[in-house]
Design a protein around this motif. Structure first.
Motif, PDB file in Angstrom:
ATOM      1  N   UNK A 110      69.100  61.081 -52.754  1.00 56.88           N
ATOM      2  CA  UNK A 110      68.680  60.947 -54.149  1.00 56.88           C
ATOM      3  C   UNK A 110      69.457  59.837 -54.848  1.00 56.88           C
ATOM      4  N   UNK A 111      70.758  59.734 -54.570  1.00 59.16           N
ATOM      5  CA  UNK A 111      71.573  58.681 -55.183  1.00 59.16           C
ATOM      6  C   UNK A 111      71.085  57.300 -54.779  1.00 59.16           C
ATOM      7  N   UNK A 112      70.765  57.138 -53.484  1.00 59.90           N
ATOM      8  CA  UNK A 112      70.256  55.845 -53.012  1.00 59.90           C
ATOM      9  C   UNK A 112      68.923  55.520 -53.673  1.00 59.90           C
ATOM     10  N   UNK A 113      68.088  56.552 -53.879  1.00 61.47           N
ATOM     11  CA  UNK A 113      66.764  56.342 -54.465  1.00 61.47           C
ATOM     12  C   UNK A 113      66.816  56.076 -55.959  1.00 61.47           C
ATOM     13  N   UNK A 114      67.800  56.641 -56.642  1.00 59.39           N
ATOM     14  CA  UNK A 114      67.829  56.591 -58.101  1.00 59.39           C
ATOM     15  C   UNK A 114      68.835  55.585 -58.647  1.00 59.39           C
ATOM     16  N   UNK A 115      70.029  55.528 -58.054  1.00 59.66           N
ATOM     17  CA  UNK A 115      71.080  54.653 -58.573  1.00 59.66           C
ATOM     18  C   UNK A 115      70.961  53.235 -58.006  1.00 59.66           C
ATOM     19  N   UNK A 116      71.343  52.220 -58.767  1.00 62.10           N
ATOM     20  CA  UNK A 116      71.259  50.827 -58.292  1.00 62.10           C
ATOM     21  C   UNK A 116      72.451  50.448 -57.420  1.00 62.10           C
ATOM     22  N   UNK A 117      72.698  51.215 -56.360  1.00 59.53           N
ATOM     23  CA  UNK A 117      73.865  50.951 -55.520  1.00 59.53           C
ATOM     24  C   UNK A 117      73.794  49.560 -54.885  1.00 59.53           C
ATOM     25  N   UNK A 118      72.613  49.205 -54.362  1.00 59.31           N
ATOM     26  CA  UNK A 118      72.456  47.890 -53.763  1.00 59.31           C
ATOM     27  C   UNK A 118      72.650  46.779 -54.775  1.00 59.31           C
ATOM     28  N   UNK A 119      72.140  46.998 -55.981  1.00 59.22           N
ATOM     29  CA  UNK A 119      72.286  45.988 -57.034  1.00 59.22           C
ATOM     30  C   UNK A 119      73.750  45.772 -57.379  1.00 59.22           C
ATOM     31  N   UNK A 120      74.521  46.855 -57.453  1.00 56.01           N
ATOM     32  CA  UNK A 120      75.949  46.725 -57.753  1.00 56.01           C
ATOM     33  C   UNK A 120      76.674  45.904 -56.692  1.00 56.01           C
ATOM     34  N   UNK A 121      76.233  46.027 -55.442  1.00 54.06           N
ATOM     35  CA  UNK A 121      76.866  45.266 -54.367  1.00 54.06           C
ATOM     36  C   UNK A 121      76.375  43.823 -54.320  1.00 54.06           C
ATOM     37  N   UNK A 122      75.089  43.612 -54.607  1.00 58.12           N
ATOM     38  CA  UNK A 122      74.492  42.294 -54.416  1.00 58.12           C
ATOM     39  C   UNK A 122      74.669  41.348 -55.594  1.00 58.12           C
ATOM     40  N   UNK A 123      74.728  41.878 -56.827  1.00 59.61           N
ATOM     41  CA  UNK A 123      74.792  40.966 -57.979  1.00 59.61           C
ATOM     42  C   UNK A 123      76.022  40.056 -57.953  1.00 59.61           C
ATOM     43  N   UNK A 124      77.232  40.551 -57.632  1.00 60.25           N
ATOM     44  CA  UNK A 124      78.374  39.618 -57.560  1.00 60.25           C
ATOM     45  C   UNK A 124      78.165  38.513 -56.529  1.00 60.25           C
ATOM     46  N   UNK A 125      77.467  38.829 -55.433  1.00 58.85           N
ATOM     47  CA  UNK A 125      77.179  37.821 -54.418  1.00 58.85           C
ATOM     48  C   UNK A 125      76.162  36.811 -54.950  1.00 58.85           C
ATOM     49  N   UNK A 126      75.105  37.318 -55.596  1.00 62.46           N
ATOM     50  CA  UNK A 126      74.063  36.455 -56.161  1.00 62.46           C
ATOM     51  C   UNK A 126      74.641  35.438 -57.148  1.00 62.46           C
ATOM     52  N   UNK A 127      75.620  35.872 -57.938  1.00 61.76           N
ATOM     53  CA  UNK A 127      76.091  35.052 -59.053  1.00 61.76           C
ATOM     54  C   UNK A 127      77.355  34.260 -58.733  1.00 61.76           C
ATOM     55  N   UNK A 128      77.849  34.349 -57.493  1.00 58.10           N
ATOM     56  CA  UNK A 128      79.115  33.695 -57.160  1.00 58.10           C
ATOM     57  C   UNK A 128      79.017  32.173 -57.238  1.00 58.10           C
ATOM     58  N   UNK A 129      77.922  31.614 -56.743  1.00 55.40           N
ATOM     59  CA  UNK A 129      77.743  30.169 -56.735  1.00 55.40           C
ATOM     60  C   UNK A 129      76.531  29.800 -57.586  1.00 55.40           C
ATOM     61  N   UNK A 130      76.730  29.095 -58.696  1.00 54.43           N
ATOM     62  CA  UNK A 130      75.596  28.723 -59.557  1.00 54.43           C
ATOM     63  C   UNK A 130      74.762  27.624 -58.915  1.00 54.43           C
ATOM     64  N   UNK A 131      73.524  27.464 -59.382  1.00 53.60           N
ATOM     65  CA  UNK A 131      72.678  26.381 -58.864  1.00 53.60           C
ATOM     66  C   UNK A 131      73.294  25.023 -59.174  1.00 53.60           C
ATOM     67  N   UNK A 132      72.933  24.002 -58.413  1.00 50.72           N
ATOM     68  CA  UNK A 132      73.481  22.662 -58.670  1.00 50.72           C
ATOM     69  C   UNK A 132      72.877  22.054 -59.925  1.00 50.72           C
ATOM     70  N   UNK A 133      73.545  21.061 -60.456  1.00 55.66           N
ATOM     71  CA  UNK A 133      73.008  20.331 -61.609  1.00 55.66           C
ATOM     72  C   UNK A 133      71.903  19.387 -61.132  1.00 55.66           C
ATOM     73  N   UNK A 134      71.033  18.964 -62.031  1.00 57.83           N
ATOM     74  CA  UNK A 134      70.002  17.990 -61.634  1.00 57.83           C
ATOM     75  C   UNK A 134      70.608  16.724 -61.032  1.00 57.83           C
ATOM     76  N   UNK A 135      71.765  16.311 -61.539  1.00 55.26           N
ATOM     77  CA  UNK A 135      72.414  15.114 -61.005  1.00 55.26           C
ATOM     78  C   UNK A 135      72.860  15.328 -59.563  1.00 55.26           C
ATOM     79  N   UNK A 136      73.406  16.512 -59.267  1.00 57.33           N
ATOM     80  CA  UNK A 136      73.829  16.807 -57.897  1.00 57.33           C
ATOM     81  C   UNK A 136      72.641  16.815 -56.943  1.00 57.33           C
ATOM     82  N   UNK A 137      71.513  17.362 -57.408  1.00 55.40           N
ATOM     83  CA  UNK A 137      70.319  17.410 -56.571  1.00 55.40           C
ATOM     84  C   UNK A 137      69.811  15.997 -56.309  1.00 55.40           C
ATOM     85  N   UNK A 138      69.771  15.194 -57.358  1.00 48.48           N
ATOM     86  CA  UNK A 138      69.242  13.836 -57.222  1.00 48.48           C
ATOM     87  C   UNK A 138      70.135  12.967 -56.336  1.00 48.48           C
TER      88      UNK A 138
END
Length: 261
Positions: free
Chosen positions: A48-76
């Motif tokens: 029930x906890x896995x189905x109801x609580x955002x356990x995966x989100x709590x683990x994944x969000x710090x990973x998702x946000x660790x490295x921001x996207x590059x600037x347009x200048x870096x891409x170019x």
């Protein structure tokens, strides 16, 4: 009215919902000893906890946000693009027509969009097979075929197909890139939640790549998709990445447990 009814009914009768309801029914109405009831209660609470609580989100969000996207200048200014493999089911692709892309398919689609937006940049792919026993089918040749099918000229592609894990990408890709500082300024395309481990490996190997995260697993703040299967998927990838970060650091593949920009 029928639209809402169909949605509510499906929430109830979908297989993983029925599993949770079955566990609750056995716990409440089943005849069992005290220890068995306690054990079943613990299992039910976890499900029930896995189905109801955002356990995966709590683990994944710090990973998702660790490295921001590059600037347009870096891409170019980037001299090229590096695409990490791992977004294709090799077993299914080898026995069915087409390319069996996984939920991480955004690695390919974003790379293709970048390639068409900047037609002068070379595209380097790195990825073989992570299978323990079967190393015959590898992602590299399939990736080349797919990228060419998406309109990328063959002469722009650099393909490495021997690496079996993220840890092996830098060493096996390095001899194939043009001379100079390893990957200096090249865009590194992989899933956002995988970027800390990937960047840690490349940084430890002396590369100067620019993170280009795609395939985010979480919203910027709040919100998640409840349900047992969604919860299990998020929990699987979250635990897998954090365990990978700890293991890679212990093995000396990265300089930090949680690499930072």
């Amino acid at each position: 009215m029928s639209f809402y009814l169909s949605k509510i009914l499906w929430l109830i009768v979908q297989p993983h919902s029925l599993l949770v309801l079955a566990l609750l029914a056995v716990l409440v109405f089943g005849r069992m000893g005290r220890r068995t009831r306690w054990a079943l209660g613990a299992v039910t609470a976890v499900v029930v906890a896995v189905a109801v609580l955002p356990l995966g989100t709590w683990l994944l969000r710090p990973l998702d946000e660790r490295f921001p996207p590059p600037t347009p200048e870096q891409v170019e200014q980037a001299p090229g693009i590096i695409l990490l493999g791992g977004a294709m089911s090799l077993a299914m692709t080898s026995v069915r027509p087409g390319y069996a892309l996984s939920a991480r398919a955004e690695r390919y689609t974003e790379t293709a969009l970048l390639a068409h937006a900047f037609p002068e940049k070379p595209i380097a792919f790195t990825g073989g097979s992570g299978a323990i026993l079967d190393q015959e089918v590898r992602e590299g040749p399939l990736a080349r075929s797919l990228l060419e099918g998406l309109g990328i000229a063959p002469e722009r592609l650099i393909v490495e197909s021997d690496s079996r894990s993220t840890a092996e990408h830098p060493a096996l890709l390095a001899p194939l890139l043009p001379p100079g500082a390893p990957g200096e300024g090249w865009l590194l395309v992989t899933s956002a939640w995988h970027m800390p481990r990937a960047m840690g490996v490349f940084q430890a190997a002396g590369w100067q790549v620019v993170p280009y995260p795609v395939d985010y697993a979480t919203a910027p703040a709040g919100g998640w998709l409840p349900g047992l299967l969604n919860g299990l998927a998020g929990l699987y990838y979250g635990v897998h990445e954090w365990a990978g970060l700890i293991y890679y650091h212990a093995m000396g593949y990265t300089d930090e447990v949680f690499p930072a920009p």
